[in-house]
Scaffold this motif. Sequence first.
Motif, PDB file in Angstrom:
ATOM      1  N   ILE A 167       4.063 -33.957 -25.110  1.00 46.37           N
ATOM      2  CA  ILE A 167       4.007 -33.252 -24.331  1.00 46.37           C
ATOM      3  C   ILE A 167       5.886 -34.045 -23.753  1.00 46.37           C
ATOM      4  O   ILE A 167       6.414 -32.974 -23.305  1.00 46.37           O
ATOM      5  CB  ILE A 167       3.614 -33.385 -22.066  1.00 46.37           C
ATOM      6  CG1 ILE A 167       1.884 -32.222 -23.636  1.00 46.37           C
ATOM      7  CG2 ILE A 167       4.017 -32.435 -21.888  1.00 46.37           C
ATOM      8  CD1 ILE A 167       2.146 -30.812 -23.760  1.00 46.37           C
ATOM      9  N   GLN A 168       5.585 -34.651 -23.343  1.00 41.94           N
ATOM     10  CA  GLN A 168       6.780 -35.600 -23.358  1.00 41.94           C
ATOM     11  C   GLN A 168       7.947 -35.230 -23.983  1.00 41.94           C
ATOM     12  O   GLN A 168       9.566 -34.865 -23.381  1.00 41.94           O
ATOM     13  CB  GLN A 168       7.059 -36.707 -22.333  1.00 41.94           C
ATOM     14  CG  GLN A 168       5.766 -36.655 -20.991  1.00 41.94           C
ATOM     15  CD  GLN A 168       5.337 -38.012 -20.856  1.00 41.94           C
ATOM     16  OE1 GLN A 168       5.982 -39.276 -21.563  1.00 41.94           O
ATOM     17  NE2 GLN A 168       4.905 -38.078 -19.702  1.00 41.94           N
ATOM     18  N   GLU A 169       7.904 -35.790 -25.363  1.00 44.65           N
ATOM     19  CA  GLU A 169       8.519 -35.951 -26.022  1.00 44.65           C
ATOM     20  C   GLU A 169       8.864 -34.874 -26.956  1.00 44.65           C
ATOM     21  O   GLU A 169      10.070 -34.980 -27.578  1.00 44.65           O
ATOM     22  CB  GLU A 169       8.328 -37.393 -27.104  1.00 44.65           C
ATOM     23  CG  GLU A 169       8.310 -38.095 -25.917  1.00 44.65           C
ATOM     24  CD  GLU A 169       8.031 -39.526 -27.160  1.00 44.65           C
ATOM     25  OE1 GLU A 169       7.648 -39.295 -28.070  1.00 44.65           O
ATOM     26  OE2 GLU A 169       8.143 -40.817 -26.470  1.00 44.65           O
ATOM     27  N   SER A 170       8.022 -33.585 -27.207  1.00 46.39           N
ATOM     28  CA  SER A 170       7.967 -32.723 -28.001  1.00 46.39           C
ATOM     29  C   SER A 170       8.179 -31.213 -27.463  1.00 46.39           C
ATOM     30  O   SER A 170       8.439 -30.290 -28.201  1.00 46.39           O
ATOM     31  CB  SER A 170       6.915 -32.764 -29.505  1.00 46.39           C
ATOM     32  OG  SER A 170       7.295 -34.158 -30.345  1.00 46.39           O
ATOM     33  N   HIS A 206      -7.869 -34.751 -32.313  1.00 47.90           N
ATOM     34  CA  HIS A 206      -8.471 -35.556 -33.608  1.00 47.90           C
ATOM     35  C   HIS A 206      -7.339 -37.268 -33.006  1.00 47.90           C
ATOM     36  O   HIS A 206      -7.131 -36.959 -32.173  1.00 47.90           O
ATOM     37  CB  HIS A 206      -8.203 -35.218 -34.635  1.00 47.90           C
ATOM     38  CG  HIS A 206      -8.267 -33.883 -35.475  1.00 47.90           C
ATOM     39  ND1 HIS A 206      -9.976 -33.854 -35.906  1.00 47.90           N
ATOM     40  CD2 HIS A 206      -8.774 -32.267 -34.970  1.00 47.90           C
ATOM     41  CE1 HIS A 206     -10.031 -33.015 -36.064  1.00 47.90           C
ATOM     42  NE2 HIS A 206      -9.520 -31.983 -35.237  1.00 47.90           N
ATOM     43  N   GLN A 207      -7.572 -37.569 -33.837  1.00 45.20           N
ATOM     44  CA  GLN A 207      -6.252 -38.613 -33.903  1.00 45.20           C
ATOM     45  C   GLN A 207      -5.136 -39.248 -34.503  1.00 45.20           C
ATOM     46  O   GLN A 207      -4.523 -39.292 -35.678  1.00 45.20           O
ATOM     47  CB  GLN A 207      -6.601 -40.055 -34.661  1.00 45.20           C
ATOM     48  CG  GLN A 207      -8.426 -40.712 -34.422  1.00 45.20           C
ATOM     49  CD  GLN A 207      -8.683 -41.729 -35.541  1.00 45.20           C
ATOM     50  OE1 GLN A 207      -8.668 -41.941 -36.571  1.00 45.20           O
ATOM     51  NE2 GLN A 207      -9.971 -42.321 -35.100  1.00 45.20           N
ATOM     52  N   GLY A 208      -4.190 -37.726 -33.269  1.00 46.29           N
ATOM     53  CA  GLY A 208      -3.052 -37.638 -33.670  1.00 46.29           C
ATOM     54  C   GLY A 208      -2.320 -37.858 -32.545  1.00 46.29           C
ATOM     55  O   GLY A 208      -2.858 -39.049 -31.783  1.00 46.29           O
ATOM     56  N   VAL A 209      -1.043 -38.117 -32.693  1.00 51.46           N
ATOM     57  CA  VAL A 209      -0.434 -38.275 -31.347  1.00 51.46           C
ATOM     58  C   VAL A 209      -0.316 -38.380 -29.815  1.00 51.46           C
ATOM     59  O   VAL A 209      -1.537 -36.990 -29.261  1.00 51.46           O
ATOM     60  CB  VAL A 209       0.852 -37.351 -31.288  1.00 51.46           C
ATOM     61  CG1 VAL A 209       2.141 -37.978 -30.215  1.00 51.46           C
ATOM     62  CG2 VAL A 209       1.512 -37.733 -32.696  1.00 51.46           C
TER      63      VAL A 209
END
Length: 330
Positions: free
Chosen positions: A236-239, A227-230
């Motif tokens: 993967i890198q930040e969260s 979907h139009q998410g992050v």
Amino acid sequence: MGRQADLQLMQPIAMQLFIKSILTDRLAHGYLLEGARGTGKKRTAKWLSQTRFCLEKSDDELACGTCNNCLRIENDNHPDVHWLEPDGNSIKIDQVRELKQELSKRGMESDSKVLIIDSADKMTVQSANSLLKFIEEPDGGMLILFLTANPQQILPTIQSRLQPVSFRALPFEAFVSDLIAQGILEQKARVLASVAGNAEQAVAWNEDEWFAEARNVTVKLYEGLHHQGVDPILLIQESWMPVFKDKTQLHLGLELLLLLYRDRLHLSLNDDYRPICMEQASMLKQDILRKSLTDTTAEMEIILGAKRKLDSNMNTQLLMEQLVLKIQGR
């Protein structure tokens, strides 16, 4: 629902044995309750104790659960119900000697006594041997219950003196019902029952802020992929990596991700299917309109392939980035 009915749902075979034995006055003097953690062994031991001392029992409810005796047993506060648990990593001979001395006295309130040995596989050889004669020739009013998740570690001489009763892994819906009865919301109980090995672990995760964050990041990854998410690589890198810091945590993260794809698969096959991820049901139903069964199974295989690679020395961030790129490339 009373405890008896609750336990009958969790362990129907074991409870049928105990109920019939009590009603026909054929309860053995000693039992070995064996099964994985979280299958109801301790609750069954308390219920069996309550059937001995309940003040309001009936043929339909062998322990009322509400009288003074039942409540004291529930709160580990009855003088004639004795618990023996590991002191540190083991049950030591000094603990057994002290217990035997206590049990040699008359019952505080009746001629009946119950001895419950939790984690009985943790007994040292000396402590187990010191109980042999006591188990073989208990006082007439004594009920002895050994509880263990590792019956193979109980001395054969002990096992031969006890009647084994197996506690099977809970059926999924029974597991969910048990968690709901412990105050966990159904939508979370279904997820926990799918990934936790037992009720104790599920309850611990329910109270752990880390698990809530892990679940949240997993859903965001799915949304970013479909979907139009992050952006998934950025996520993967930040969260993702700050939450899933080791291989054990990452394994759970992939299991949580798989739950969404399994729900999508089952929703494609069965209109009446009740999804595990109830909060994402609407999104997943939209996805099956534009994703084929082939798409879903292929993406699940990518995740399963990543799980298989976890035991290698591969960099975990690289592993996750490759997973994302493979799913996006389909």
